[in-house]
Scaffold this motif. Sequence first.
Motif, short mmCIF file in Angstrom:
data_model
loop_
_atom_site.label_atom_id
_atom_site.label_comp_id
_atom_site.label_asym_id
_atom_site.label_seq_id
_atom_site.Cartn_x
_atom_site.Cartn_y
_atom_site.Cartn_z
N THR A 90 56.68 -22.85 -84.29
CA THR A 90 57.77 -24.01 -83.00
C THR A 90 57.00 -23.37 -81.17
OG1 THR A 90 59.14 -22.63 -82.66
CG2 THR A 90 59.56 -23.70 -84.94
N SER A 92 59.72 -22.75 -79.05
CA SER A 92 60.47 -22.25 -78.99
C SER A 92 61.70 -21.53 -79.98
CB SER A 92 61.66 -22.65 -78.40
OG SER A 92 62.42 -23.61 -78.93
N SER A 94 65.29 -21.29 -80.48
CA SER A 94 65.74 -22.40 -80.81
C SER A 94 65.39 -22.90 -82.02
CB SER A 94 66.40 -22.36 -79.43
OG SER A 94 67.07 -21.89 -79.05
N SER A 95 64.30 -23.38 -81.97
CA SER A 95 64.08 -24.40 -82.76
C SER A 95 63.22 -23.18 -83.90
CB SER A 95 62.68 -25.40 -82.00
OG SER A 95 61.67 -24.20 -81.94
N THR A 98 66.44 -22.53 -85.83
CA THR A 98 66.83 -23.72 -86.71
C THR A 98 65.89 -23.85 -87.56
OG1 THR A 98 67.33 -24.70 -84.21
CG2 THR A 98 66.89 -26.60 -86.40
N GLU A 99 64.32 -24.12 -87.89
CA GLU A 99 64.48 -24.09 -88.92
C GLU A 99 65.21 -22.83 -90.12
OE1 GLU A 99 59.71 -25.18 -88.65
OE2 GLU A 99 60.42 -26.82 -87.38
N ILE A 124 71.72 -24.04 -80.06
CA ILE A 124 72.32 -24.99 -81.10
C ILE A 124 73.06 -24.80 -82.41
CG2 ILE A 124 69.24 -24.52 -82.17
CD1 ILE A 124 70.19 -23.22 -83.97
N VAL A 274 61.10 -29.65 -91.98
CA VAL A 274 60.32 -28.25 -90.75
C VAL A 274 59.40 -29.04 -90.21
CG1 VAL A 274 61.22 -26.68 -91.47
CG2 VAL A 274 58.97 -26.98 -92.50
N GLY A 276 56.98 -29.86 -85.80
CA GLY A 276 57.54 -31.07 -84.49
C GLY A 276 56.12 -31.18 -84.32
N TYR A 279 54.36 -28.27 -81.92
CA TYR A 279 54.53 -27.09 -82.45
C TYR A 279 52.76 -26.88 -82.81
CZ TYR A 279 59.57 -27.12 -83.37
OH TYR A 279 60.60 -27.59 -82.78
#
Length: 408
Positions: A90, A92, A94-95, A98-99, A124, A274, A276, A279
């Motif tokens: 990703t 970051s 944080s992302s 999330t995933e 998040i 998932v 981006g 990414y």
Amino acid sequence: MAWMRGLQHHDPVFVESGHGATFTDVDGHHYVDFNQADLSSTAGYATPAVVEAVSRQMRAGAQFLMPCEDAVAVAGDLANRFDLAYWQFTLSASSAMTEALRLARLATGRDGILMFDGSYHGHIDETLADYSHDEPSTGSLGLPHDHGRHTTIVPYNDLEAVRRELAGNKIAALVVEPALTNVGLVLPLDGFLESLRALAESQGTLLVVDETHTHMFAWGGLARHAKLNPHIVVIGKNFAGGVPIGAYGFESHLAELMDRHLFDPFSDAGGLAVGGTLYGNALSFAAARACLDHVMTREAYERTSELGAVLARGIQKIIDDANLGWKSQHLRSRAGWLYHSEEPRSGADAARLADIPLTDSRRIFMANRGIWEATATAGPTVSFAMTRADIDLYLDVARLWIDTLLAT
């Protein structure tokens, strides 16, 4: 950023450039950086290997939305370090978190997340937590009022609380940091971390270890050294030398599950949410490969750990010489100041024992003398670019702060 404006109780420092362990502001002042952009630049500034790799990749193209050779090399390197064979990338941590949580929910068929007070797992909705009270609670402005409905928070180091909450068979992911590092420094008690995987598996829960900070303290992360064997590990920040990146690694059964549920907009079955557009871009991979190969080596980790011990011992000597009754904290390349003799065991403990005005006085005093510590909640950390001379300078200025404090 508004985030940093709230954390720093002074006007911002505008940076002109950085090299190695030091950056220079627009007024020409030089700072040895013991925060390294919240550990996202522990490789150092303008690291030659990373600069060369990024420059080369920019000339070849920064982003293709397709894999490249560096992607294979970086995934293989992380698999070797963390002993997890499968990786997704990703921009970051944080992302990545999330995933990772979405993958855990798919694997377990549950919604719940169990985490610890004092931990930080990214900005998040599900993991933003208030750890400043005796009873941890979820709550941050700008989020839905029920954003924490699937999140349970228990005190760090409290295995009985973990057992109690897992017994309800509602928890998809037990999320833990190998040490709390965003509230000063809170270390795990003997046996705490080592018990978590067995507890999680006994209730059908996945153990997710967040190494976003702590993988900078040991090659392969602290989870490897504690033999935690997590189902999923999340990393980010520094392993691309300051270029945005995040990643999560996971076991083979989770990789097979992901493969069976790939996103397909034309399928009625849907797919795992998932991915981006940016990414896994070629620029991030070029930077990460150079950083992992040339900067974040086993030998480099050993050296930063040795310097971290020198830093922690030096802080303790300053404290002892002044008869203050405080304690120096230490975790490999990380050190810290504890203004009490009591060691915090949880996030609530850390909040209770914190003295933000005193820490701010240290930070600003030292910044005016060429030592940078960005926020009150993160102690000094040795970067891969630092030398013994940098540690000695920190200790000299710290001793001057104590002498000035006691004289006023």
